[in-house]
Design an enzyme around this catalytic site. Structure first.
Site, short mmCIF file in Angstrom:
data_model
loop_
_atom_site.label_atom_id
_atom_site.label_comp_id
_atom_site.label_asym_id
_atom_site.label_seq_id
_atom_site.Cartn_x
_atom_site.Cartn_y
_atom_site.Cartn_z
N HIS A 61 43.02 36.90 44.88
CA HIS A 61 42.52 35.52 44.90
C HIS A 61 42.95 34.75 46.15
O HIS A 61 42.46 33.65 46.40
CB HIS A 61 43.00 34.75 43.67
CG HIS A 61 42.43 35.24 42.38
ND1 HIS A 61 41.07 35.39 42.18
CD2 HIS A 61 43.03 35.60 41.21
CE1 HIS A 61 40.86 35.83 40.93
NE2 HIS A 61 42.04 35.98 40.34
N ASP A 120 39.50 44.34 38.51
CA ASP A 120 40.19 43.26 37.80
C ASP A 120 39.15 42.44 37.03
O ASP A 120 38.00 42.30 37.46
CB ASP A 120 40.92 42.38 38.80
CG ASP A 120 41.87 41.38 38.17
OD1 ASP A 120 43.08 41.62 38.18
OD2 ASP A 120 41.38 40.33 37.69
N HIS A 131 38.90 39.35 36.78
CA HIS A 131 38.54 38.16 37.55
C HIS A 131 37.99 38.56 38.91
O HIS A 131 38.46 39.52 39.51
CB HIS A 131 39.77 37.25 37.74
CG HIS A 131 40.40 36.83 36.46
ND1 HIS A 131 41.58 37.40 35.99
CD2 HIS A 131 40.02 35.92 35.53
CE1 HIS A 131 41.91 36.85 34.83
NE2 HIS A 131 40.98 35.95 34.53
N ASP A 184 43.43 43.52 33.42
CA ASP A 184 43.27 42.42 32.48
C ASP A 184 41.90 42.39 31.82
O ASP A 184 41.58 41.47 31.08
CB ASP A 184 43.55 41.07 33.16
CG ASP A 184 43.03 41.00 34.58
OD1 ASP A 184 42.34 41.93 35.02
OD2 ASP A 184 43.34 40.01 35.27
#
Length: 304
Positions: free
Chosen positions: A127, A164, A166, A248
């Site tokens: 990120h 991931d 996200h 995740d």
């Protein structure tokens, strides 16, 4: 043998008692790996100390001077936050630089052996934007590693696969204008950080975003791998594949709503090995300790 690059120093990035990105993530994975029936086939490696490697030029190639200084200054003052989700403790700056060094070591090992390696480091990175950290991430490890790899004479193309849950908004923003780097992400949508639409394709058609609806399961992911991910990566013909390995998307994970199981990540690894054995896996997210550690086991097991 599969190299696993790890240091207890990564536990010194302190995020607070209730923060999901906590040191126990790594200790759970290490304990699981040490207890695996094939534990003798893991080659543990300490990352190169930052005093012995020119890490900063690689960080500066990706991040602005202002961002680097901000992380350093917060750490020097004893800690604080880049945003409400992204704490910086007194040692976070030096630990984040060591994590970068570990990812660079991972590139070196993969190129030396032409086989996979796993970087077990934190803080995560996908990120982190060029000029700001966010979403638990300080420096963009995968983007830095890809940039570093392209300096090697035998590397002309690097692909990054981000599984991931996200979207790796930072990684994409940093690499999407580089025709020598491809970026592919499967991620829950809608979900944090709100980016990663399928319409985002990069300046050179080098970006493939695959938004997954909440509660997607392994069958849905495997269909996307076979129909989209593997053709995209194979067509790009990377000399190195970097996997932003977040876990995740497990059904047990508290931060999202995707219904994968640890065994699914073993299958994803098998798909990647069909593209190339030159794969660097680097830890991103994953916050349920049991499913996280079991997923890493499934990933490394397929590499053996």
């Amino acid at each position: 043998m599969v190299p696993v690059i790890y240091s207890d120093e990564f536990l010194e990035h302190k995020t607070g008692r209730s923060h999901p990105e906590r040191p126990e993530r790594l200790t759970a994975i290490v304990q699981a790996l040490q207890g695996a029936p094939w534990a003798s086939k893991i080659q543990w490696q300490e990352p190169t100390p930052v005093e012995e490697r020119e890490v900063m030029p690689m960080v500066q190639a990706v991040h602005s001077h202002r961002h680097i200084i901000e992380v350093e200054e917060i750490a020097m003052k004893g800690g604080g936050g880049l945003d409400p989700d992204t704490p910086v403790s007194s040692r976070s700056y030096e630990v984040a630089l060591l994590a970068v060094s570990a990812w660079l070591d991972g590139v070196d090992r993969v190129l030396a052996t032409s086989g996979p390696a796993f970087v077990l480091a934190r803080p995560p990175g996908h990120h982190a934007m060029s000029d700001q950290g966010m979403g638990f991430c300080l420096f963009s490890n995968a983007a830095i590693a890809a940039t570093y790899a392209l300096e090697k004479p035998e590397i002309n193309r690097v692909a990054i696969l981000d599984w991931d849950v996200h979207h790796g908004n930072g990684t994409q923003a940093i690499v999407e204008d580089n025709p020598c780097i491809a970026y592919c992400s499967l991620h829950q949508y809608p979900c944090y950080p709100g980016t990663g639409r399928s319409s985002e394709q990069g300046s050179w058609s080098n970006v493939l975003n695959i938004p997954m609806i909440p509660y997607s399961d392994g069958a849905a992911y495997k269909e996307r791998f076979t129909k989209q991910v593997i053709p995209f990566l194979t067509n790009f013909q990377p000399d190195l594949l970097i996997v932003s390995a977040g876990y995740d998307a497990n059904a047990a994970d508290p931060l999202a709503q995707i219904n994968l199981q640890p065994a699914d990540f073993g299958d994803f690894t098998e798909y990647c090995l069909q593209v190339t054995r030159r794969i660097l896996f680097g830890l991103e997210g994953g916050y349920d300790l049991d499913s996280l550690s079991q997923s890493v086991l499934k990933t490394i097991e397929r590499c053996l």
